[in-house]
Design an enzyme around this catalytic site. Structure first.
Site, short mmCIF file in Angstrom:
data_model
loop_
_atom_site.label_atom_id
_atom_site.label_comp_id
_atom_site.label_asym_id
_atom_site.label_seq_id
_atom_site.Cartn_x
_atom_site.Cartn_y
_atom_site.Cartn_z
CG ASN A 9 14.70 -1.45 17.19
OD1 ASN A 9 15.60 -2.38 17.21
ND2 ASN A 9 13.16 -1.46 17.36
CD1 TRP A 10 20.38 -0.32 14.21
CD2 TRP A 10 22.26 -1.46 14.24
NE1 TRP A 10 21.53 0.70 13.95
CE2 TRP A 10 22.65 -0.12 14.03
CE3 TRP A 10 23.26 -2.42 14.44
CZ2 TRP A 10 23.83 0.41 13.96
CZ3 TRP A 10 24.48 -1.86 14.23
CH2 TRP A 10 24.81 -0.72 14.20
CE LYS A 11 11.92 -2.50 13.97
NZ LYS A 11 10.73 -2.16 13.62
CG HIS A 95 9.63 -2.54 19.44
ND1 HIS A 95 8.89 -3.48 18.41
CD2 HIS A 95 10.20 -1.48 18.83
CE1 HIS A 95 9.11 -2.46 17.24
NE2 HIS A 95 9.84 -1.58 17.64
CD GLU A 97 9.02 -5.05 15.26
OE1 GLU A 97 10.36 -5.14 15.62
OE2 GLU A 97 8.75 -4.18 14.50
CD GLU A 167 8.64 2.71 18.20
OE1 GLU A 167 9.35 3.21 17.52
OE2 GLU A 167 8.42 1.52 18.67
N GLY A 173 7.25 0.19 10.47
CA GLY A 173 7.69 -0.46 9.14
C GLY A 173 6.68 -0.61 7.90
CB SER A 213 7.02 4.82 8.63
OG SER A 213 6.79 3.48 8.45
N GLY A 234 13.53 2.39 12.93
CA GLY A 234 14.01 1.05 12.56
C GLY A 234 14.44 0.98 11.23
N GLY A 235 13.87 0.82 10.19
CA GLY A 235 14.49 0.55 8.96
C GLY A 235 15.42 1.69 8.53
P1 PGA Z 1 10.42 1.75 11.53
O1 PGA Z 1 10.61 0.89 13.01
O2 PGA Z 1 11.32 3.06 11.42
O3 PGA Z 1 11.02 0.78 10.54
O4 PGA Z 1 9.07 1.87 11.21
C1 PGA Z 1 10.20 1.67 14.03
C2 PGA Z 1 10.48 1.02 15.47
O5 PGA Z 1 9.95 -0.24 15.19
O6 PGA Z 1 11.22 1.20 16.32
#
Ligand code: PGA
Length: 255
Positions: A9-11, A95, A97, A167, A173, A213, A234-235
């Protein structure tokens, strides 16, 4: 036997050129991977050019959100048909967010899920509790609420087309990963919910990813758990070497 899925997930990261560059590197470095499924979810503007790059590869393309209506006066929104026309086969929905920063409700997310399924997109449906919900013993209640709202009215065939991502919001994050045991116990709880709500067959077949994470150093221990079927990253999906390393470490654990 459920097949592992590693999804990036490149956000809100990367220009079109940067997205195309990363997708190109991943395409060539992961071309021989047959042991698991791979998905990347760039920003909307990069979807179409990344779809062109991914042609002939084993990497699927997803979007990070969509609107529940087909079209209309919804400034700034994007529809399932638009995602499909840009080359996406998957869409992340619900998600944390979207839920917590943009105020999406269970009800809206449920409409999006149904629309994605109607249109033939594979939803990666995210659920997860806040830290205070976990600490006050409300985790089960929150997961049940999110699941019940989303799957209400879906047939077994429809539900089987979805992928779930657990999640925990406190792990996204933050650098704090759920321990493999914490992930396993939440995943087993979710799978059991599917068993009770649908049946054993569906519960055994639906994939439940872990997100929050995930890094090259912790994926193998998470994957080792019986109810963890992959990761939503994500990251660590933003760099070719860490995403590739996550995939390689997940495979090592499989064989
Ligand atoms: P993260 O994000 O790996 O940076 O914690 C995961 C996500 O939000 O899907």
């Amino acid at each position: 036997m459920r097949r592992l899925l590693i999804a990036g997930n490149w956000k809100m990261h990367k220009s079109v050129d940067e997205s195309v560059e990363l997708a190109g590197i991943l395409k060539s470095s992961l071309i021989d991977i047959v042991e698991l499924d791979i998905l990347i979810c760039p920003t909307y503007t990069a979807l179409h050019p990344v779809a062109n790059i991914l042609k002939g590869s084993n990497i699927a393309l997803g979007a990070q959100n969509m609107h529940q209506e087909d079209s209309g006066a919804f400034t700034g929104e994007i529809s399932a048909d638009m995602l499909i026309s840009a080359g996406a086969s998957h869409v992340i929905l619900g998600h944390s967010e979207r839920r917590h920063v943009f105020g999406e409700t269970d009800q809206t997310i449920s409409l999006k899920l149904k629309k994605a399924l109607d249109k033939g997109l594979t939803p990666v449906f995210c659920i997860g509790e806040l830290l205070e919900e976990r600490e006050s013993g409300k985790m089960d209640q929150v997961l049940i609420r999110q699941l019940s709202s989303a799957y209400e009215g879906l047939t077994k065939a429809q539900a089987l087309k979805t992928i779930v991502a657990y999640e925990p919001v406190w792990a996204i994050g933050t650098g704090v990963t759920a321990t493999p045991d914490q992930a396993q116990s939440a995943h087993a709880f979710v799978r059991n919910w599917f068993r009770k709500t649908f049946d054993v067959d569906l519960a055994e077949r639906i994939r439940i990813l872990y997100g929050g994470s995930v890094k090259p150093g912790n994926i193998a221990d998470l994957e080792e758990k019986p109810d963890v079927d992959g990761g939503l990253i994500g990251g660590a999906s933003l760099k070719a070497d860490s995403f590739t390393q996550i995939i390689e470490n997940a495979i090592k654990k499989e064989v």
